[in-house]
Write a protein that holds these residues in place. Structure first.
Motif, mmCIF file in Angstrom:
data_model
loop_
_atom_site.group_PDB
_atom_site.id
_atom_site.type_symbol
_atom_site.label_atom_id
_atom_site.label_comp_id
_atom_site.label_asym_id
_atom_site.label_seq_id
_atom_site.Cartn_x
_atom_site.Cartn_y
_atom_site.Cartn_z
ATOM 1 N N GLU A 55 7.333 -9.081 -1.647
ATOM 2 C CA GLU A 55 8.690 -8.878 -1.110
ATOM 3 C C GLU A 55 9.144 -7.436 -1.314
ATOM 4 O OE1 GLU A 55 10.683 -10.829 0.688
ATOM 5 O OE2 GLU A 55 9.102 -12.337 0.733
ATOM 6 N N GLU A 56 8.823 -6.881 -2.477
ATOM 7 C CA GLU A 56 9.191 -5.495 -2.757
ATOM 8 C C GLU A 56 8.483 -4.546 -1.790
ATOM 9 O OE1 GLU A 56 8.466 -2.260 -6.292
ATOM 10 O OE2 GLU A 56 8.857 -4.334 -6.874
ATOM 11 N N ALA A 57 7.196 -4.785 -1.565
ATOM 12 C CA ALA A 57 6.443 -3.946 -0.635
ATOM 13 C C ALA A 57 7.016 -4.050 0.772
ATOM 14 C CB ALA A 57 4.961 -4.343 -0.644
ATOM 15 N N GLU A 97 1.796 2.638 6.661
ATOM 16 C CA GLU A 97 0.593 2.879 5.861
ATOM 17 C C GLU A 97 0.861 2.637 4.376
ATOM 18 O OE1 GLU A 97 -0.531 6.834 7.011
ATOM 19 O OE2 GLU A 97 -1.733 6.100 8.686
ATOM 20 N N GLY A 98 2.027 3.040 3.897
ATOM 21 C CA GLY A 98 2.375 2.814 2.501
ATOM 22 C C GLY A 98 2.487 1.329 2.173
ATOM 23 N N VAL A 99 3.109 0.577 3.063
ATOM 24 C CA VAL A 99 3.249 -0.872 2.861
ATOM 25 C C VAL A 99 1.878 -1.532 2.917
ATOM 26 C CG1 VAL A 99 4.165 -3.001 3.871
ATOM 27 C CG2 VAL A 99 5.621 -0.985 3.696
ATOM 28 N N GLN A 100 1.054 -1.130 3.864
ATOM 29 C CA GLN A 100 -0.285 -1.709 3.976
ATOM 30 C C GLN A 100 -1.109 -1.413 2.719
ATOM 31 O OE1 GLN A 100 -3.506 -0.111 4.414
ATOM 32 N NE2 GLN A 100 -4.483 -2.110 4.569
ATOM 33 N N GLN A 101 -1.008 -0.204 2.209
ATOM 34 C CA GLN A 101 -1.737 0.165 0.993
ATOM 35 C C GLN A 101 -1.283 -0.684 -0.188
ATOM 36 O OE1 GLN A 101 -4.318 2.215 0.449
ATOM 37 N NE2 GLN A 101 -4.278 1.632 -1.704
ATOM 38 N N ARG A 102 0.019 -0.850 -0.319
ATOM 39 C CA ARG A 102 0.546 -1.638 -1.446
ATOM 40 C C ARG A 102 0.127 -3.105 -1.330
ATOM 41 N NH1 ARG A 102 0.609 -2.769 -6.054
ATOM 42 N NH2 ARG A 102 2.388 -3.817 -6.942
ATOM 43 N N LEU A 103 0.183 -3.662 -0.121
ATOM 44 C CA LEU A 103 -0.237 -5.050 0.062
ATOM 45 C C LEU A 103 -1.730 -5.207 -0.243
ATOM 46 C CD1 LEU A 103 1.746 -5.984 3.290
ATOM 47 C CD2 LEU A 103 2.228 -6.714 0.946
#
Length: 66
Positions: A28-30, A50-56
């Motif tokens: 949820e945070e991502a 890209e940042g969200v994909q990396q974090r997930l």
């Protein structure tokens, strides 16, 4: 007697290794970073995605390792 595992042993294998509440909170945070998209120029959207994909990917990797 055979070497078949007991139902209790099988059920223990099905329990999630990581605490699902913690994982859900991290996801949820991502995903929350996507809420900034309407306020950003379109040219910056790719960086956010890209940042969200990396974090997930990191979260998924941690779940797989647990």
């Amino acid at each position: 007697m055979t070497d078949m595992p007991s139902p209790g042993a099988l059920a223990g294998r099905l329990k999630p290794a990581a605490d699902t509440d913690d994982v859900e909170m991290e996801v949820e945070e991502a995903l929350g970073h996507l809420e900034a998209l309407p306020d950003l120029p379109v040219t910056e959207h790719v960086q956010v995605f890209e940042g969200v994909q990396q974090r997930l990917s990191e979260i998924l990797s941690n779940v797989d390792d647990a």
